[in-house]
Motif scaffolding. Structure first.
Motif, PDB file in Angstrom:
ATOM      1  N   VAL A 181       0.855  -1.190   0.000  1.00 38.55           N
ATOM      2  CA  VAL A 181       0.000   0.000   0.000  1.00 38.55           C
ATOM      3  C   VAL A 181       0.890   1.239   0.000  1.00 38.55           C
ATOM      4  CG1 VAL A 181      -1.765   1.295   1.250  1.00 38.55           C
ATOM      5  CG2 VAL A 181      -1.850  -1.219   1.215  1.00 38.55           C
ATOM      6  N   GLU A 182       0.786   2.044  -1.050  1.00 38.67           N
ATOM      7  CA  GLU A 182       1.586   3.269  -1.152  1.00 38.67           C
ATOM      8  C   GLU A 182       0.928   4.429  -0.419  1.00 38.67           C
ATOM      9  OE1 GLU A 182       2.370   4.172  -5.252  1.00 38.67           O
ATOM     10  OE2 GLU A 182       3.729   2.473  -5.490  1.00 38.67           O
ATOM     11  N   ASN A 183      -0.409   4.482  -0.471  1.00 37.00           N
ATOM     12  CA  ASN A 183      -1.114   5.615   0.125  1.00 37.00           C
ATOM     13  C   ASN A 183      -2.562   5.231   0.401  1.00 37.00           C
ATOM     14  OD1 ASN A 183      -1.543   8.281   0.964  1.00 37.00           O
ATOM     15  ND2 ASN A 183      -2.182   8.921  -1.075  1.00 37.00           N
ATOM     16  N   ALA A 184      -3.102   5.787   1.479  1.00 42.09           N
ATOM     17  CA  ALA A 184      -4.522   5.621   1.797  1.00 42.09           C
ATOM     18  C   ALA A 184      -5.082   6.989   2.151  1.00 42.09           C
ATOM     19  CB  ALA A 184      -4.706   4.661   2.962  1.00 42.09           C
ATOM     20  N   ARG A 185      -6.210   7.319   1.554  1.00 47.79           N
ATOM     21  CA  ARG A 185      -6.907   8.555   1.900  1.00 47.79           C
ATOM     22  C   ARG A 185      -8.404   8.287   1.845  1.00 47.79           C
ATOM     23  NH1 ARG A 185      -7.555  12.200  -2.862  1.00 47.79           N
ATOM     24  NH2 ARG A 185      -7.146  10.934  -4.693  1.00 47.79           N
ATOM     25  N   TYR A 186      -9.197   9.285   2.210  1.00 43.26           N
ATOM     26  CA  TYR A 186     -10.625   9.055   2.395  1.00 43.26           C
ATOM     27  C   TYR A 186     -11.459  10.039   1.599  1.00 43.26           C
ATOM     28  CZ  TYR A 186      -8.330   6.596   6.080  1.00 43.26           C
ATOM     29  OH  TYR A 186      -7.478   5.764   6.752  1.00 43.26           O
ATOM     30  N   HIS A 187     -12.609   9.552   1.121  1.00 41.76           N
ATOM     31  CA  HIS A 187     -13.520  10.379   0.327  1.00 41.76           C
ATOM     32  C   HIS A 187     -14.940   9.859   0.539  1.00 41.76           C
ATOM     33  CE1 HIS A 187     -14.799  12.889  -3.015  1.00 41.76           C
ATOM     34  NE2 HIS A 187     -15.385  11.842  -3.557  1.00 41.76           N
ATOM     35  N   LYS A 188     -15.767  10.626   1.233  1.00 41.32           N
ATOM     36  CA  LYS A 188     -17.184  10.275   1.451  1.00 41.32           C
ATOM     37  C   LYS A 188     -17.370   8.864   2.014  1.00 41.32           C
ATOM     38  CE  LYS A 188     -18.873  13.314  -2.168  1.00 41.32           C
ATOM     39  NZ  LYS A 188     -19.621  13.416  -3.408  1.00 41.32           N
ATOM     40  N   ASN A 189     -16.775   8.576   3.141  1.00 43.17           N
ATOM     41  CA  ASN A 189     -16.873   7.270   3.814  1.00 43.17           C
ATOM     42  C   ASN A 189     -16.314   6.106   2.998  1.00 43.17           C
ATOM     43  OD1 ASN A 189     -18.025   8.422   6.083  1.00 43.17           O
ATOM     44  ND2 ASN A 189     -20.104   8.169   5.293  1.00 43.17           N
ATOM     45  N   MET A 190     -15.539   6.408   1.988  1.00 43.19           N
ATOM     46  CA  MET A 190     -14.865   5.385   1.190  1.00 43.19           C
ATOM     47  C   MET A 190     -13.362   5.569   1.387  1.00 43.19           C
ATOM     48  SD  MET A 190     -17.323   3.789  -0.394  1.00 43.19           S
ATOM     49  CE  MET A 190     -17.060   3.143  -2.006  1.00 43.19           C
ATOM     50  N   VAL A 191     -12.633   4.498   1.118  1.00 41.96           N
ATOM     51  CA  VAL A 191     -11.182   4.545   1.216  1.00 41.96           C
ATOM     52  C   VAL A 191     -10.615   4.544  -0.197  1.00 41.96           C
ATOM     53  CG1 VAL A 191      -9.134   3.390   2.117  1.00 41.96           C
ATOM     54  CG2 VAL A 191     -11.286   3.235   3.371  1.00 41.96           C
ATOM     55  N   LEU A 192      -9.679   5.440  -0.463  1.00 38.86           N
ATOM     56  CA  LEU A 192      -8.984   5.479  -1.746  1.00 38.86           C
ATOM     57  C   LEU A 192      -7.581   4.950  -1.510  1.00 38.86           C
ATOM     58  CD1 LEU A 192     -10.083   9.030  -2.913  1.00 38.86           C
ATOM     59  CD2 LEU A 192     -11.178   6.851  -3.401  1.00 38.86           C
ATOM     60  N   LEU A 193      -7.273   3.832  -2.147  1.00 38.32           N
ATOM     61  CA  LEU A 193      -5.972   3.197  -1.958  1.00 38.32           C
ATOM     62  C   LEU A 193      -5.143   3.295  -3.225  1.00 38.32           C
ATOM     63  CD1 LEU A 193      -6.588  -0.210  -0.120  1.00 38.32           C
ATOM     64  CD2 LEU A 193      -5.717   1.912   0.833  1.00 38.32           C
ATOM     65  N   LYS A 194      -3.864   3.594  -3.040  1.00 34.91           N
ATOM     66  CA  LYS A 194      -2.896   3.525  -4.130  1.00 34.91           C
ATOM     67  C   LYS A 194      -2.031   2.309  -3.858  1.00 34.91           C
ATOM     68  CE  LYS A 194      -0.435   4.829  -7.659  1.00 34.91           C
ATOM     69  NZ  LYS A 194       0.040   3.529  -8.083  1.00 34.91           N
ATOM     70  N   LEU A 195      -2.111   1.330  -4.747  1.00 36.44           N
ATOM     71  CA  LEU A 195      -1.359   0.089  -4.608  1.00 36.44           C
ATOM     72  C   LEU A 195      -0.144   0.106  -5.518  1.00 36.44           C
ATOM     73  CD1 LEU A 195      -4.398  -2.364  -4.661  1.00 36.44           C
ATOM     74  CD2 LEU A 195      -3.231  -1.431  -2.666  1.00 36.44           C
ATOM     75  N   GLU A 196       0.970  -0.408  -5.011  1.00 38.15           N
ATOM     76  CA  GLU A 196       2.202  -0.447  -5.794  1.00 38.15           C
ATOM     77  C   GLU A 196       1.992  -1.314  -7.032  1.00 38.15           C
ATOM     78  OE1 GLU A 196       6.011  -2.626  -4.615  1.00 38.15           O
ATOM     79  OE2 GLU A 196       6.378  -0.557  -3.994  1.00 38.15           O
ATOM     80  N   GLY A 197       2.408  -0.799  -8.183  1.00 34.70           N
ATOM     81  CA  GLY A 197       2.298  -1.546  -9.432  1.00 34.70           C
ATOM     82  C   GLY A 197       1.024  -1.260 -10.212  1.00 34.70           C
ATOM     83  N   ILE A 198       0.070  -0.583  -9.601  1.00 32.49           N
ATOM     84  CA  ILE A 198      -1.158  -0.182 -10.294  1.00 32.49           C
ATOM     85  C   ILE A 198      -1.004   1.299 -10.608  1.00 32.49           C
ATOM     86  CG2 ILE A 198      -3.686  -0.047 -10.174  1.00 32.49           C
ATOM     87  CD1 ILE A 198      -2.567  -2.922 -10.066  1.00 32.49           C
TER      88      ILE A 198
END
Length: 89
Positions: free
Chosen positions: A51-68
Motif C-alpha cells: 500500500v503506497e497511500n490511503a486517503r478518504y472520500h465520502k466514507n470510502m477509502v482510496l488506496l494507491k497500490l504499488e504496481g497499479i
C-alpha cells in the motif's frame, strides 16, 4: 481460525493515477492508515500488494497500490476483496 481478515471490497477506480475506491468492512476506516500490505483476492487469483497511500472520500477509502499505475490496471481489480493477515489487524 482464519489466517486473514476481509477488510473491504474494491468497488471502482478513482482518478488517473490508478487508485481504487474501497468500501470498508470496518467501523473505524482510519485503520487503513496503518496498512502496509494487502491481499487482493479476485475470482481468478490472489495477489499481495504494498500500500503506497490511503486517503478518504465520502466514507470510502482510496488506496494507491504499488504496481497499479493507471485506471485500466485498477479496473481489473474491480469487485475484488481486500484481506490482511490477522496479526496485522
Amino acid at each position: 481460525m482464519q489466517k486473514r481478515l476481509e477488510v473491504g471490497q474494491i468497488v471502482n477506480t478513482f482518478g488517473i493515477k490508478g487508485e481504487v475506491k474501497v468500501t470498508p468492512f470496518t467501523d473505524d476506516i482510519n485503520r487503513f492508515d496503518d496498512l502496509k500490505k494487502v491481499y487482493v483476492k479476485t475470482r481468478k487469483e490472489e495477489k499481495l500488494y504494498k500500500v503506497e497511500n490511503a486517503r478518504y472520500h465520502k466514507n470510502m477509502v482510496l488506496l494507491k497500490l504499488e504496481g497499479i499505475e493507471n485506471p485500466e490496471q485498477a479496473e481489473l481489480l474491480k469487485n475484488a476483496f481486500l484481506e490482511i493477515d490477522r496479526e496485522d489487524a
